[in-house]
Structure formats: structure tokens, C-alpha cells
Motif scaffolding. Structure first.
Motif, mmCIF file in Angstrom:
data_model
loop_
_atom_site.group_PDB
_atom_site.id
_atom_site.type_symbol
_atom_site.label_atom_id
_atom_site.label_comp_id
_atom_site.label_asym_id
_atom_site.label_seq_id
_atom_site.Cartn_x
_atom_site.Cartn_y
_atom_site.Cartn_z
ATOM 1 N N GLN A 41 27.728 30.589 70.215
ATOM 2 C CA GLN A 41 26.576 29.693 70.244
ATOM 3 C C GLN A 41 25.345 30.555 70.448
ATOM 4 N N LEU A 42 24.249 30.184 69.820
ATOM 5 C CA LEU A 42 23.018 30.963 69.916
ATOM 6 C C LEU A 42 22.150 30.464 71.071
ATOM 7 N N GLN A 45 17.155 30.290 75.047
ATOM 8 C CA GLN A 45 16.492 31.081 76.085
ATOM 9 C C GLN A 45 17.522 32.021 76.686
ATOM 10 N N GLY A 46 17.095 33.237 77.009
ATOM 11 C CA GLY A 46 17.963 34.187 77.687
ATOM 12 C C GLY A 46 18.818 34.999 76.736
ATOM 13 N N ARG A 47 19.900 35.537 77.280
ATOM 14 C CA ARG A 47 20.790 36.404 76.514
ATOM 15 C C ARG A 47 22.218 36.194 76.979
ATOM 16 N N THR A 48 23.149 36.527 76.100
ATOM 17 C CA THR A 48 24.563 36.394 76.448
ATOM 18 C C THR A 48 25.305 37.680 76.135
ATOM 19 N N ASN A 49 26.394 37.882 76.855
ATOM 20 C CA ASN A 49 27.339 38.974 76.617
ATOM 21 C C ASN A 49 28.728 38.358 76.590
ATOM 22 N N GLN A 50 29.472 38.646 75.530
ATOM 23 C CA GLN A 50 30.834 38.149 75.404
ATOM 24 C C GLN A 50 31.734 39.330 75.053
ATOM 25 N N VAL A 51 32.618 39.688 75.971
ATOM 26 C CA VAL A 51 33.536 40.795 75.744
ATOM 27 C C VAL A 51 34.609 40.308 74.765
ATOM 28 N N LEU A 52 34.714 40.986 73.621
ATOM 29 C CA LEU A 52 35.665 40.584 72.582
ATOM 30 C C LEU A 52 36.950 41.399 72.610
ATOM 31 N N ASP A 123 9.553 36.870 65.412
ATOM 32 C CA ASP A 123 9.347 36.233 64.109
ATOM 33 C C ASP A 123 10.637 36.126 63.302
ATOM 34 N N ARG A 124 11.760 36.305 63.964
ATOM 35 C CA ARG A 124 13.059 36.262 63.281
ATOM 36 C C ARG A 124 14.001 35.315 63.997
ATOM 37 N N GLU A 125 15.198 35.193 63.426
ATOM 38 C CA GLU A 125 16.243 34.401 64.069
ATOM 39 C C GLU A 125 16.641 35.062 65.385
ATOM 40 N N GLU A 126 17.453 34.361 66.162
ATOM 41 C CA GLU A 126 17.973 34.955 67.389
ATOM 42 C C GLU A 126 18.635 36.289 67.045
ATOM 43 N N LEU A 127 18.566 37.219 67.979
ATOM 44 C CA LEU A 127 19.175 38.538 67.794
ATOM 45 C C LEU A 127 20.660 38.456 68.147
ATOM 46 N N VAL A 128 21.501 38.904 67.216
ATOM 47 C CA VAL A 128 22.940 38.963 67.433
ATOM 48 C C VAL A 128 23.374 40.397 67.143
ATOM 49 N N MET A 129 23.993 41.037 68.138
ATOM 50 C CA MET A 129 24.414 42.426 67.985
ATOM 51 C C MET A 129 25.852 42.595 68.444
ATOM 52 N N LEU A 130 26.566 43.436 67.742
ATOM 53 C CA LEU A 130 27.865 43.890 68.200
ATOM 54 C C LEU A 130 27.620 45.200 68.934
ATOM 55 N N ARG A 131 28.114 45.289 70.162
ATOM 56 C CA ARG A 131 27.928 46.498 70.984
ATOM 57 C C ARG A 131 29.304 47.116 71.186
ATOM 58 N N ILE A 132 29.455 48.349 70.748
ATOM 59 C CA ILE A 132 30.725 49.060 70.880
ATOM 60 C C ILE A 132 30.488 50.240 71.807
ATOM 61 N N VAL A 165 20.287 31.306 80.949
ATOM 62 C CA VAL A 165 20.654 31.096 79.548
ATOM 63 C C VAL A 165 20.653 29.599 79.253
ATOM 64 N N VAL A 166 20.024 29.251 78.135
ATOM 65 C CA VAL A 166 20.077 27.893 77.601
ATOM 66 C C VAL A 166 20.550 28.039 76.164
ATOM 67 N N LEU A 167 21.692 27.412 75.849
ATOM 68 C CA LEU A 167 22.273 27.538 74.513
ATOM 69 C C LEU A 167 21.857 26.370 73.620
ATOM 70 N N HIS A 168 21.706 26.656 72.333
ATOM 71 C CA HIS A 168 21.530 25.594 71.338
ATOM 72 C C HIS A 168 22.851 24.831 71.261
ATOM 73 N N GLU A 169 22.790 23.536 71.203
ATOM 74 C CA GLU A 169 24.000 22.732 71.066
ATOM 75 C C GLU A 169 24.628 22.886 69.677
ATOM 76 N N ASP A 170 23.772 23.059 68.675
ATOM 77 C CA ASP A 170 24.242 22.986 67.294
ATOM 78 C C ASP A 170 23.993 24.256 66.473
ATOM 79 N N ARG A 171 23.639 25.355 67.112
ATOM 80 C CA ARG A 171 23.396 26.591 66.359
ATOM 81 C C ARG A 171 24.459 27.614 66.720
ATOM 82 N N ILE A 172 25.215 28.010 65.729
ATOM 83 C CA ILE A 172 26.333 28.934 65.918
ATOM 84 C C ILE A 172 26.189 30.097 64.949
ATOM 85 N N PHE A 173 26.492 31.292 65.434
ATOM 86 C CA PHE A 173 26.572 32.465 64.565
ATOM 87 C C PHE A 173 28.058 32.717 64.287
ATOM 88 N N GLU A 174 28.369 32.906 63.005
ATOM 89 C CA GLU A 174 29.740 33.231 62.633
ATOM 90 C C GLU A 174 29.700 34.024 61.340
#
Length: 174
Positions: A41-42, A45-52, A123-132, A165-174
Motif C-alpha cells: 500500500q502506498l 504521509q510518512g514512510r514504510t519499511n517492509q522486510v521481504l 512532483d512525482r508519484e510516491e517513492l518506491v524503492m527496493l533496498r538490498i 504513517v498514513v496509508l492510501h486505502e486504494d493505492r497499491i504498488f505492484e
């Protein structure tokens, strides 16, 4: 290895360094491959970290930042890591005023001890990064980070510009 169908659920969001460490320990399965799907979920407000995924020497984390989200200058003392930008854009900053813009499919490799900070482009979409990340010494704290004075620096602190963190209910990155 068992044959199970892929799961496309969301990885849990970790809200502290202790939760990040616990999730790496849970996912570390010596001698077994790890499979994961990039889906989140995008944030509004704020940022998220999800260990994959995680092993003794590496970890893979999906990071998201709301537009304009940022962190403070720091260095990781026990980890080399790379960011792969999957969506949005960021401006990376060095300790001497250096800047570099990065967008979708751009990458940055940060050797241990490299000071940096970044902010998500507004000026862009939410930032989504893979961190290795690759541990330098797996017997020491892989999440150790320091500020410019060499003092320990908590990545989940107000000093690091952490906001709820406040997540969008309906915005998902996949």
C-alpha cells in the motif's frame, strides 16, 4: 522445497529497528531459498519499511515514501546497500552539498560509511524503492547507523524526520 502457490499479501510494515531485526531473524532460513512478491500500500504521509527476505549476510526491504518525504544525513557503519527505484523519484544529497536526482530504474550503491540523505520528489508519484543490504560483519548490528559526529543515530526517530504513517486505502504498488 515445497510447491505452494505464490502469496500476494502485504509484507508487514516494521515500525522500529527492533521490529526490522526480528523480521530479518524470522525470514532467515539457512539453506533454503526465499520467494517474495513486491506489493505494498502506498503512503499518503510518512514512510514504510517492509522486510521481504533475509539471510545471515543480506536483507531485502521494500521502502516507500510519501511525496516530499525525507530522512536526515547518516551513514550505515555495518552494511553496504543499494537502492533500486521502482516508482517516483528522489534527490540524494552528500555531506558536502552534492546532489543527484534519481528516478524509475535508477540505482545507487552506498558502501558502508557513506554519508547521505534523500528526499522523495514532490512532483512525482510516491517513492518506491527496493533496498538490498549486505552485512559487513553479520555478528554486529546490521542496522547500526551514525550521524556526522559518529554518534549512534536511530532511523526511527524524530531526528530522522520520522512522521506517523498514513496509508492510501486504494493505492497499491505492484
Amino acid at each position: 522445497m515445497t510447491t505452494n502457490s505464490p502469496s500476494h499479501s502485504f509484507a508487514p510494515i516494521v515500525n522500529s529497528a527492533a521490529e526490522w531485526r526480528a523480521e530479518m531473524a524470522r525470514l532467515n532460513k539457512p539453506g533454503q531459498p526465499s520467494f517474495f512478491h513486491i506489493r505494498t500500500q502506498l503512503p499518503k504521509q510518512g514512510r514504510t519499511n517492509q522486510v521481504l527476505g533475509a539471510s545471515r549476510y543480506m536483507n531485502v526491504v521494500l521502502k516507500t515514501y510519501a511525496s516530499g518525504g525525507e530522512n536526515e544525513i547518516h551513514a550505515h557503519s555495518n552494511e553496504d546497500h543499494v537502492f533500486v527505484i521502482l516508482q517516483g523519484g528522489a534527490v540524494f544529497h552528500g555531506p558536502n552539498g552534492e546532489t543527484r536526482e534519481a528516478g524509475r530504474n535508477d540505482c545507487v550503491l552506498l558502501p558502508a560509511g557513506t554519508f547521505y540523505w534523500f528526499h522523495a520528489k514532490e512532483d512525482r508519484e510516491e517513492l518506491v524503492m527496493l533496498r538490498i543490504g549486505a552485512h559487513i560483519d553479520p555478528d554486529s548490528d546490521v542496522l547500526a547507523r551514525i550521524d556526522l559526529e559518529g554518534k549512534p543515530f536511530d532511523g526511527y526517530s524524530e531526528k530522522n524526520k520520522e512522521v506517523p504513517v498514513v496509508l492510501h486505502e486504494d493505492r497499491i504498488f505492484e
